[in-house]
Design a protein around this motif. Structure first.
Motif, mmCIF file in Angstrom:
data_model
loop_
_atom_site.group_PDB
_atom_site.id
_atom_site.type_symbol
_atom_site.label_atom_id
_atom_site.label_comp_id
_atom_site.label_asym_id
_atom_site.label_seq_id
_atom_site.Cartn_x
_atom_site.Cartn_y
_atom_site.Cartn_z
ATOM 1 N N VAL A 144 0.860 -1.186 0.000
ATOM 2 C CA VAL A 144 0.000 0.000 0.000
ATOM 3 C C VAL A 144 0.899 1.239 0.000
ATOM 4 N N ASN A 145 0.880 1.947 -1.118
ATOM 5 C CA ASN A 145 1.678 3.167 -1.281
ATOM 6 C C ASN A 145 0.876 4.358 -0.751
ATOM 7 N N PHE A 146 1.395 5.014 0.276
ATOM 8 C CA PHE A 146 0.660 6.132 0.889
ATOM 9 C C PHE A 146 0.767 7.419 0.064
ATOM 10 N N ILE B 178 4.710 -3.507 -12.700
ATOM 11 C CA ILE B 178 4.195 -2.872 -13.915
ATOM 12 C C ILE B 178 2.958 -2.047 -13.569
ATOM 13 N N GLU B 179 3.011 -0.749 -13.895
ATOM 14 C CA GLU B 179 1.905 0.177 -13.592
ATOM 15 C C GLU B 179 1.670 1.095 -14.790
ATOM 16 N N PRO B 180 0.722 0.777 -15.671
ATOM 17 C CA PRO B 180 0.436 1.695 -16.777
ATOM 18 C C PRO B 180 -0.032 3.041 -16.229
ATOM 19 N N GLU C 94 -1.615 5.557 -17.298
ATOM 20 C CA GLU C 94 -2.965 6.052 -17.596
ATOM 21 C C GLU C 94 -4.029 5.436 -16.688
ATOM 22 N N LEU C 95 -3.689 4.322 -16.024
ATOM 23 C CA LEU C 95 -4.679 3.682 -15.139
ATOM 24 C C LEU C 95 -4.455 4.028 -13.666
ATOM 25 N N ILE C 96 -3.334 4.681 -13.377
ATOM 26 C CA ILE C 96 -3.051 5.020 -11.978
ATOM 27 C C ILE C 96 -4.101 6.015 -11.469
ATOM 28 N N GLY C 97 -4.706 5.676 -10.348
ATOM 29 C CA GLY C 97 -5.696 6.565 -9.737
ATOM 30 C C GLY C 97 -7.031 6.556 -10.446
ATOM 31 N N SER C 98 -7.189 5.673 -11.449
ATOM 32 C CA SER C 98 -8.410 5.683 -12.266
ATOM 33 C C SER C 98 -9.544 4.882 -11.635
ATOM 34 N N GLY C 99 -9.186 3.956 -10.727
ATOM 35 C CA GLY C 99 -10.214 3.057 -10.203
ATOM 36 C C GLY C 99 -10.512 1.916 -11.159
ATOM 37 N N GLY D 107 0.191 -2.904 -10.704
ATOM 38 C CA GLY D 107 -0.545 -1.883 -9.984
ATOM 39 C C GLY D 107 -1.247 -0.943 -10.931
ATOM 40 N N ALA D 108 -2.122 -0.123 -10.389
ATOM 41 C CA ALA D 108 -2.951 0.881 -11.059
ATOM 42 C C ALA D 108 -4.406 0.421 -11.027
ATOM 43 N N GLY D 109 -5.186 1.169 -10.273
ATOM 44 C CA GLY D 109 -6.627 0.921 -10.220
ATOM 45 C C GLY D 109 -7.046 -0.284 -9.398
ATOM 46 N N ILE D 110 -6.092 -0.933 -8.734
ATOM 47 C CA ILE D 110 -6.432 -2.128 -7.940
ATOM 48 C C ILE D 110 -7.139 -1.694 -6.650
ATOM 49 N N SER D 111 -8.309 -2.258 -6.383
ATOM 50 C CA SER D 111 -8.973 -1.879 -5.132
ATOM 51 C C SER D 111 -9.761 -3.014 -4.492
ATOM 52 N N LEU E 76 -0.663 -0.751 -4.747
ATOM 53 C CA LEU E 76 -1.859 0.079 -4.901
ATOM 54 C C LEU E 76 -1.843 1.248 -3.919
ATOM 55 N N ALA E 77 -2.718 2.208 -4.168
ATOM 56 C CA ALA E 77 -2.754 3.400 -3.310
ATOM 57 C C ALA E 77 -4.184 3.833 -3.014
ATOM 58 N N SER E 78 -4.813 4.518 -3.981
ATOM 59 C CA SER E 78 -6.065 5.217 -3.682
ATOM 60 C C SER E 78 -7.195 4.298 -3.224
HETATM 61 O O1 G3P Z 1 1.980 2.920 -6.434
HETATM 62 C C1 G3P Z 1 0.663 2.547 -6.653
HETATM 63 C C2 G3P Z 1 -0.008 3.429 -7.588
HETATM 64 O O2 G3P Z 1 0.717 4.166 -8.470
HETATM 65 C C3 G3P Z 1 -1.311 2.959 -8.095
HETATM 66 O O3 G3P Z 1 -2.175 3.936 -7.664
HETATM 67 O O4 G3P Z 1 -4.254 4.815 -6.839
HETATM 68 O O5 G3P Z 1 -4.208 3.454 -8.942
HETATM 69 O O6 G3P Z 1 -3.852 2.339 -6.746
HETATM 70 P P1 G3P Z 1 -3.728 3.616 -7.537
#
Ligand code: G3P
Length: 226
Positions: A9-11, A141-143, A145-150, A180-184, A202-204
């Motif tokens: 979990v990235n804060f 691997i974190e595309p 464009e999907l980071i923070g997208s949900g 990672g990216a959008g994982i919730s 993941l983060a958000s």
């Molecule tokens: O480091 C995790 C991150 O970049 C993914 O962010 O918010 O899509 O889980 P988020």
């Protein structure tokens, strides 16, 4: 480092995970990790590493280190300082903190010198292969464009995850791959594991969740180790 499968979990610099709130969230991660035998690690901001690592026993990662050695490098992040603050690993080259390939290599060496585990973030299959060639412990691997997208990468772009795993393993069979990216959700974690990864970053989905504990419980349910 926790053994795979792993959830990191990235804060980031979220207000919900800054200062004392970083400690509260790390404690929640620890509770859920223990209850469900799920390998959860946390990556707080650098100034919070000491307070978080003093409060929990789960792995604490830095979000970044610099390539430097001890000396005259004002404003840089020294691997030894991060280690002494209680971190056991570090992210390197996060999409929001990009580095050159040469600097990634130097950061991995700095981390290894200090005994920190390394998670090198990448944005596509080619950079995953290049990063794996530097022999970190993990590539993630974190595309961008999907980071923070949900929208979970494991659903939206399973090919990039699968091909990244194949590319990394071809170059360096011992390197573990995260995505990672959008994982919730737990189902996102299960899908990521089914694609050959050893876990997720993941983060958000957790940090910004209305109910962080429920979000963590759902995620932990995706790690079928219990
Ligand atoms: O480091 C995790 C991150 O970049 C993914 O962010 O918010 O899509 O889980 P988020």
């Amino acid at each position: 480092m926790t053994r795979p499968p792993v959830i990191i979990v990235n804060f980031k610099t979220f207000a919900e995970a800054t200062g004392e709130r970083a400690v509260s969230l790390a404690k929640l991660c620890e509770d859920v990790s223990e209850e469900h035998d799920a390998g959860i690690a946390v990556a707080p901001q650098a100034p919070d590493i000491f307070r978080v690592s003093s409060a929990v026993d789960i792995p604490v990662y830095a979000q970044h280190i610099d390539w430097i050695q001890a000396g005259s490098y004002t404003g840089h992040v020294l691997a030894e300082c991060v280690r002494e603050a209680g971190a056991t690993g570090t992210l390197i080259n996060h999409s929001e903190r990009r580095l050159s390939l040469a600097d990634i290599d130097s950061c991995i060496r700095a981390a290894r010198r200090t005994g920190l585990m390394t998670v090198v973030c990448t944005n596509n299959i080619a950079t995953t292969a290049a990063a794996a060639g530097l022999n970190p412990d993990f590539v993630a691997i974190e595309p961008p464009e999907l980071i923070g997208s949900g929208v979970p990468v494991s659903n939206a772009n399973p090919d990039i995850v699968k091909s990244s795993v194949e590319a990394a393993k071809r170059v360096a069979p011992d390197v573990e791959v995260l995505c990672g990216a959008g994982i919730s959700k737990g189902e996102d974690v299960r899908a990521a594991l089914a694609l050959g990864t050893s876990g997720v970053l993941l983060a958000s989905g957790v940090v910004r969740a209305k109910d962080q504990r429920s979000a963590l419980l759902d995620l932990a349910g995706g790690v079928s180790r219990a």
